[in-house]
Motif scaffolding. Structure first.
Motif, short mmCIF file in Angstrom:
data_model
loop_
_atom_site.label_atom_id
_atom_site.label_comp_id
_atom_site.label_asym_id
_atom_site.label_seq_id
_atom_site.Cartn_x
_atom_site.Cartn_y
_atom_site.Cartn_z
N GLN A 284 31.07 33.45 24.60
CA GLN A 284 30.40 33.36 25.90
C GLN A 284 31.13 34.13 26.99
OE1 GLN A 284 31.13 30.88 23.87
NE2 GLN A 284 29.60 29.25 23.87
N LEU A 285 32.41 34.37 26.77
CA LEU A 285 33.23 35.02 27.79
C LEU A 285 33.58 36.46 27.43
CD1 LEU A 285 35.60 32.00 28.40
CD2 LEU A 285 33.72 32.71 29.86
N ALA A 286 32.99 36.96 26.37
CA ALA A 286 33.33 38.30 25.88
C ALA A 286 33.06 39.37 26.93
CB ALA A 286 32.55 38.61 24.61
N ALA B 287 39.70 33.60 34.65
CA ALA B 287 39.90 34.86 33.95
C ALA B 287 39.78 36.04 34.91
CB ALA B 287 38.88 35.00 32.82
N LEU B 288 38.80 36.00 35.79
CA LEU B 288 38.61 37.09 36.74
C LEU B 288 39.84 37.25 37.65
CD1 LEU B 288 34.87 36.53 37.70
CD2 LEU B 288 35.80 38.46 36.42
N ARG B 289 40.41 36.12 38.03
CA ARG B 289 41.61 36.17 38.88
C ARG B 289 42.80 36.76 38.12
NH1 ARG B 289 41.85 31.03 43.02
NH2 ARG B 289 39.73 31.24 43.82
N LEU B 290 42.95 36.35 36.86
CA LEU B 290 44.04 36.89 36.05
C LEU B 290 43.86 38.38 35.81
CD1 LEU B 290 46.53 36.71 34.24
CD2 LEU B 290 45.03 35.95 32.38
N HIS C 124 38.73 45.03 30.47
CA HIS C 124 39.40 46.05 29.67
C HIS C 124 38.88 47.45 30.01
CE1 HIS C 124 41.02 43.23 26.29
NE2 HIS C 124 41.29 42.81 27.50
N ASN C 125 37.61 47.53 30.34
CA ASN C 125 37.07 48.83 30.74
C ASN C 125 37.65 49.26 32.09
OD1 ASN C 125 35.06 51.05 30.34
ND2 ASN C 125 34.24 50.22 32.24
#
Length: 203
Positions: free
Chosen positions: A128-130, A71-74, A137-138
């Motif tokens: 858990q990934l919220a 997710a961090l990479r995306l 998004h911020n």
């Protein structure tokens, strides 16, 4: 779940370790796309990647940490597109064509990223990934405000932040809608969303 449970246990420092690290991520992304997050397990990742669980656990404590890295990479790729478009905005100003370009690139980046659509859906569905989703998004919201400082000047900081954040959420909704409905005309959806963006930016 503790924050440590979402982090990699060890960053690869050698070429061979990098290959193993990337293999884990690539395999997890493929399984995520094919089977969904609920059916994703570290054992399945190991079996598909041809490795033992201890080899995987050298880098990731659980499947949430693997998805966190994906997710961090995306999100980094998605947000880098916003930074890229900033120079165009400064040169050309805001236009419908530019908004269409921004949205189209966000769709393309997500679709072409390994497991991208599955990652996006899982971020919304997994508590858990919220924090990863909210943090990204911020960052995207801050990028919009940096690209368009006149928004804060016109509306005030709080209202401008809220409006920019709304655009981020609408953009992510567009990406998911296109991914889940391949029969729909993506060009029409992108153009209509660009009109929504322009309305909220100029209002």
């Amino acid at each position: 779940m503790q924050e440590e449970d979402l982090k990699t246990k060890k960053e690869p420092s050698q070429k061979r370790a990098n290959k193993t690290f990337d293999l884990i991520l690539r395999t997890a992304a493929e399984l995520l796309e094919d089977e969904g997050f609920e059916k994703l397990t570290t054992n399945k990742i190991c079996a598909a990647a041809g490795m033992t669980p201890p080899a995987l656990y050298r880098y990731f404590p659980n499947k949430y940490a693997i998805l966190s890295e994906l997710a961090l990479r995306l999100m980094k790729l998605q947000n880098s597109e916003l930074v890229r478009i900033g120079s165009k905005v400064r040169e050309e100003g805001i236009s419908r064509e530019l908004m269409i370009d921004v949205l189209r690139q966000q769709v393309v980046v997500t679709q072409e990223h390994p497991g991208g659509v599955g990652i996006l859906k899982t971020l919304y569905a997994t508590p858990q990934l919220a924090e990863i989703r909210l943090s990204s998004h911020n960052d995207a919201t801050q990028s919009i405000l940096a690209i368009l400082p006149e928004l804060s000047e016109r509306l005030g900081e709080r209202a401008a932040h809220l409006r920019a954040r709304l655009l981020v959420e609408i953009g992510n909704g567009l990406i998911e809608m296109i991914a889940e409905n391949p029969d729909l005309d993506a060009n029409v959806l992108i153009a209509d969303t660009a009109d929504i963006f322009l309305f909220h930016l100029e209002k």
